[in-house]
Each structure stands twice: as structure tokens, then as C-alpha cells.
Design a protein around this motif. Structure first.
Motif, short mmCIF file in Angstrom:
data_model
loop_
_atom_site.label_atom_id
_atom_site.label_comp_id
_atom_site.label_asym_id
_atom_site.label_seq_id
_atom_site.Cartn_x
_atom_site.Cartn_y
_atom_site.Cartn_z
N TYR A 180 0.84 -1.19 0.00
CA TYR A 180 0.00 0.00 0.00
C TYR A 180 0.88 1.25 0.00
O TYR A 180 1.87 1.34 0.73
N GLU A 182 0.85 5.68 -0.17
CA GLU A 182 0.14 6.95 -0.06
C GLU A 182 1.13 8.09 -0.21
O GLU A 182 2.34 7.88 -0.29
N LYS A 224 -6.22 8.10 3.34
CA LYS A 224 -4.92 8.75 3.18
C LYS A 224 -3.95 8.38 4.31
O LYS A 224 -2.75 8.58 4.18
N ALA A 226 -1.84 6.11 5.77
CA ALA A 226 -1.13 4.84 5.58
C ALA A 226 -0.83 4.21 6.93
O ALA A 226 -0.48 4.89 7.90
N THR A 241 -0.32 6.64 -5.69
CA THR A 241 -0.95 6.16 -4.47
C THR A 241 -1.92 5.03 -4.81
O THR A 241 -2.47 4.98 -5.91
#
Length: 305
Positions: A180, A182, A224, A226, A241
Motif C-alpha cells: 500500500y 500513499e 490517506k 497509511a 498512491t
């Protein structure tokens, strides 16, 4: 919608007058919007001061720790609490690198021990239309970034979550592109309200809430933030992102809470506060416009959603 800067905002644009006055009192006289309070507490090994707060009742710890989006453990709200038991948040290090003079790798124990921790009670608004009020424990991201001495090329900050499919079963599925990722603009990252959280409700972060280190940006939608961060990079260009790569039309890079800009599949004008029955109106910038609106002066926040 063209954003108005702070002097043009009214109490109705941001929050009720009583809460506004309380927050102004908390912040008055603190250089550069330093947000620490005076009272200190120590629980579960976390020593912290009372900082930025709200008059709103915090969401129950049970709801905060059992109703989560953390797709690394699954897509259902109960998956993070039910499937994160094998996740090991210790030992843990975070790499801070990129456009800086002094890149470093730091252990989570040093981040906790060498930063002055504060309790920040923030509203959290999910892009899905629900919200919470969460008493985080953490320190300003700007303090961590200052230790690596960003250069003039540092225009954005990129965040990366740990990749451990053996401990995070959701990473075995192609729900998102893993790990993941961001990102924030550098001035957003350096804003005093932007927090690196290491705990909540006076205790260390539970696995399902992003242990041992997560990002909290209270004026942006919750995705947003993370979680379980292992790398923070200062970069020159806007970083890719995860949600934006999956569906750019639905999840913009900025993702500021904006009741005037609907998600393509639902309205963002109202929200459901977890633990309450009735829906409430969503505030621009989640109610933090007094302190962050100037970051976006002159920007079209429909185009830059």
C-alpha cells in the motif's frame, strides 16, 4: 469549488463557535502552531501530553478497534480485528530517505522514546460516509522529517506499508496493488496537525489500527492515513498512491474532506458517526479549515479532489 482562505471562512464553514474558541485557546501563544498541552500522562508504556482536542465525545474504543478498513487483512470491517493476530509489530524499523541530506533508518522504540508524544483527539471521516472521533497518541510528522534535513527537491512525501502476506492475509488477493502506498505534498506533511500515531486511547496501537506506526491527516479522508509504515521517502514528483491507481476518478491524490464534491457513487454531504443513529452534515476539511485552508488557496478542489 475554489477554496476560500482562512480569513474568508466563517464559523459555520468550519465548526461551532464554542469549539472554535476552545481550539483557539489551546493554540494561542504556541509558536508555529505547536499543539502540545501541559498535562502529562503515562499508560501502557506511553508517556504523553494532552494536545489538540475537541468537545465531541470520542468514539468507543471497541468501535475504533473492531470497525476498520485495513485491506491488508481483508475487505470486511471485522477482518482487521479478527485476522491480525499473527501480525508482528516488533521489531520494527522505518526508513526515511530520498531528497534529504541525512537519510536514516530508525527503530520504533527510538521514535517513541525520542519524540514528545501528545494525545490528539481528531475527527476521522471515511470516504465511505462514516466517521469517528479518535484519541490518537503520536508526534508531528514534521519533527521526524526535520531530522533528515529535506532538500529543496523535496516537493512530496511518499509512504509505504509493510509487505507481509504470511501475516497479512489480504495481501494474497489483488484487491489493491501491494504494498500500500500513499502520499502528501510537502507542505501538507510539514503541517503541525499531520500526525504520526503510535497509540490510541492511551495504549500502543492495536494491529488492526496500523501498528506500530500510522499516518493521521485529520482534514483528509481516512484512506490517506497509511498504516504499518516501513518507508517514508521525500520525492520531487507526485507519488503514485494505491487507491488513485485503482480508480483515479473516485480517489484523487488530495482527497480533502469536501461535502461539495460527491464520490461518483454517493453523496459526501453527510456522514454517519459510528455510535449514533442520525446522520450529520460533513464539514469542509472535516472541520479543520481554520488551520489548513490556506494550503489550497486558489486551487480548484473539484479538479484537485
Amino acid at each position: 469549488m475554489l477554496i476560500r482562505h482562512a480569513p474568508d471562512l466563517t464559523d459555520n464553514d468550519v465548526t461551532d463557535h464554542g469549539l472554535y474558541l476552545k481550539r483557539r485557546t489551546l493554540m494561542a501563544g504556541l509558536a508555529g502552531l505547536g499543539l502540545a498541552g501541559a498535562a502529562s500522562e503515562a499508560r501502557a508504556g506511553l508517556a504523553y501530553t494532552k494536545g489538540f482536542s475537541t468537545t465531541e465525545k470520542p468514539t468507543s474504543k471497541d468501535d475504533i478497534t473492531t470497525y476498520n478498513n485495513f485491506y491488508e487483512f481483508g475487505v470486511d470491517k471485522s477482518d482487521p480485528s479478527q485476522k491480525s493476530g499473527r501480525f508482528k509489530p516488533r521489531p520494527w524499523t522505518v526508513r526515511i530517505d530520498g531528497a534529504c541530506e541525512a537519510p536514516r533508518t530508525v527503530a520504533i522504540e527510538d521514535l517513541i522514546g525520542k519524540n514528545r508524544l501528545e494525545e490528539r483527539i481528531y475527527r476521522m471521516r471515511c470516504v465511505e460516509g462514516w466517521s469517528m472521533v479518535i484519541p490518537w497518541i503520536g508526534f508531528p510528522l514534521k519533527d521526524l522529517l526535520a531530522t533528515v534535513k529535506p532538500t529543496s527537491k523535496a516537493k512530496f512525501v511518499a509512504f509505504e506499508t509493510v509487505m507481509r502476506p504470511s501475516e497479512m492475509p489480504g495481501q494474497s488477493w489483488n484487491t489493491l496493488e501491494w504494498p500500500y502506498r500513499e502520499g502528501l505534498r510537502i507542505d501538507e506533511a510539514m503541517h503541525p496537525l499531520t500526525l504520526m500515531a503510535v497509540g490510541l486511547y492511551g495504549d500502543v496501537l492495536p494491529n488492526q489500527n496500523g501498528a506500530p506506526l500510522r499516518l493521521v491527516v485529520p482534514w483528509k479522508y481516512g484512506f490517506k492515513g497509511a498504516k504499518s509504515i516501513v518507508r517514508i521517502s521525500l520525492v520531487e514528483k507526485m507519488p503514485a498512491t494505491s487507491w488513485n491507481k485503482l480508480a483515479a476518478r473516485e480517489y484523487g491524490f488530495y482527497s480533502n474532506v469536501n461535502p461539495a464534491v460527491d464520490h461518483p457513487r454517493w453523496s459526501q454531504a453527510t456522514e454517519r458517526r459510528i455510535g449514533e443513529f442520525r446522520r450529520r452534515e460533513t464539514l469542509p476539511f472535516n472541520g479543520y479549515g481554520e488551520w489548513v485552508a490556506d494550503l489550497y488557496r486558489g486551487m480548484d478542489l473539484r479538479a484537485n479532489f
